[in-house]
Scaffold this active site. Sequence first.
Site, short mmCIF file in Angstrom:
data_model
loop_
_atom_site.label_atom_id
_atom_site.label_comp_id
_atom_site.label_asym_id
_atom_site.label_seq_id
_atom_site.Cartn_x
_atom_site.Cartn_y
_atom_site.Cartn_z
N ASP A 27 0.84 -1.21 0.00
CA ASP A 27 0.00 0.00 0.00
C ASP A 27 0.87 1.25 0.00
OD1 ASP A 27 1.03 -0.04 2.54
OD2 ASP A 27 -0.88 0.11 3.59
N ASP B 298 10.70 9.38 24.07
CA ASP B 298 10.67 10.56 23.21
C ASP B 298 10.66 11.84 24.04
OD1 ASP B 298 10.11 11.63 20.46
OD2 ASP B 298 8.32 12.40 21.45
N GLU C 42 15.90 10.15 24.30
CA GLU C 42 16.15 11.16 23.28
C GLU C 42 16.65 12.39 24.03
OE1 GLU C 42 13.03 13.37 21.48
OE2 GLU C 42 14.22 13.82 19.72
C1 NOJ Z 1 11.07 13.69 18.76
C2 NOJ Z 1 10.84 12.74 17.62
O1 NOJ Z 1 12.05 12.11 17.29
C3 NOJ Z 1 10.28 13.58 16.49
O2 NOJ Z 1 10.24 12.87 15.29
C4 NOJ Z 1 8.92 14.07 16.91
O3 NOJ Z 1 8.41 14.93 15.91
C5 NOJ Z 1 9.00 14.83 18.23
N1 NOJ Z 1 9.82 14.18 19.22
C6 NOJ Z 1 7.62 15.00 18.82
O4 NOJ Z 1 7.17 13.77 19.34
#
Ligand code: NOJ
Length: 566
Positions: free
Chosen positions: A58, A233, A293
């Site tokens: 898809d 994140d 992150e």
């Molecule tokens: C960090 C993520 O790696 C990114 O891709 C995302 O847009 C932002 N956090 C918001 O979640």
Amino acid sequence: MKPRFVFAVMVAAFVCASLLSSSAQTSPNAVDAEGHQWWQHAVFYEIYPRSFADSNNDGIGDLKGITSKLDYLRDLGVDAVWITPCFPSPQVDFGYDVSDYENIDPMYGTLADFDTLASEAKKRNIRIILDFVVNHSSDQHKWFIDSRSSKTAEHRDWYIWRDGKGPGQPPNNWVSEFGGSAWKFDPTTNQFYYHFFYAEQPDLNWRNPAVKDAMLDVTRWWYHRGVAGFRLDAVDTLFEDPGLHDNPVVPGKNAYGDPLQERKYNTKLPEVHDVLRGLRQVADGSGAVLIGETWTKDISELRQYYGDHSDELQMPMDLMFTKLRFSAPEFRQHIAAVDVAGGWPVYVISNHDIVRSYDRYGDGQHNDQIARVMAALYLTLRGTPIMYYGEEIGMKTTPPTRKEDVKDPIGKRGWPKEKGRDGERTPMQWDRSENAGFSKATPWLPVPPTYKTHNVADELKDKNSVLEFYKRVLSLRHTSRALLDGSYIALNENDPNVLSYLRIYKDQAVLVALNMSGSTQKVDFELSHHGFSSSKALASTPKSSAHGDAVTLEPFGVFIGELSKK
Ligand code: NOJ
């Protein structure tokens, strides 16, 4: 020295040594005599599921697609895959806007597909890491739908609601990472809600214990399903100043035209660390790993994420690494500082938010060679590397050239200054067939023209390819005790062109010499000072070799050699 003092020092040394060795021997999950955990010996690989492999044709990748590529990942030398969000989502931020934390988005498959992926991965000794979007949910999550419905709703206080400063005026000057005010007015209750990212990503209120409990439960739920950890994140953004003080404005504007701010009151608040400790306690109960992150300005900030008692993140990513220029002195200085920072280093050179390493470090003419140097570097350092899909074949960032082709909303909003992140998220280049073997349908993002020269199938047949080099170094990394467990010792620290170091474990040593210049370099190492003598090549580029204590490196050449004990 007074005898009593000497005795006290001896006792202290003995206690320390016993504590260290007992933690090494008794740690239930240790994989070696050093007390290392599985994630310290593992190589991680980030998969952007939309772009990896499309099983149902898809145009969008899916979980079954990932399952079909597990043999490739195993043969490459991958021990754990981190899959960016694959949960139900309206896809405003391509999955980073989660509307149900405990399910799989139908576009990627089902929970049963996830279970199959997990069990097939397990058969190949590959662990699954999911991406936990802790700061915000989607505005379509049932919690937020309830929260916005009335001021007295059960979930009202699960998000951050405030009155405006005046009619039509947001509560303060905070600017969203993705442009515009970080507050959105909601007419149902005549209040504003806070969103650090898009308005469709309202921030959860981590000061509310019910939010914390619900989110910790999410992690338990996935651990029971066999997940080996999470990449967390945007951890910096979990808390905001309850007084809502305005952020100081600094000179300049962002790509969207907003004044720049020092994010003093809405990022990196100390309360973040309480949450990380809570998540870690739950993770420890399952032998799981937490990856952060963590965009930090310096190493002392990075160090804080490990926790004062090593009770927060096991693997905060060193994202400062991605900001260094391709320069031996810059890398040398940074690595030395990270190596002594006290935590286990986590090196990353690419991800789905930044320009790919291939062209960030590449000079446009020697990108393949430079890609090998970067591979040799971060796969031989003390620490854990996290790869990004396609990096191992030399995939290049390919941003859209026309605004109408942009998919990432920040690219639409910020064009042409900010083209968005489509360029680093293009489909994986599997072979030279149509759509690079990613899908039989038109892919959601165009396949870059380089798929004809850089693809898995062709590179597997070419012993000089970037992929074959990655495979060689990865295999070395898994078998060499010096690379897995050894200390890091910088060599020739004044050399402006060649970055070189030893990795030493007991009587085993590996020498790594990386020519970061475009001219041939001959380097002498006084190996005998370290108790070793000349080296035997383990992996090197074709025209790089060792003669006694000297190594000759072609332009952008690599030499990795095993030393013999003197
Ligand atoms: C960090 C993520 O790696 C990114 O891709 C995302 O847009 C932002 N956090 C918001 O979640």
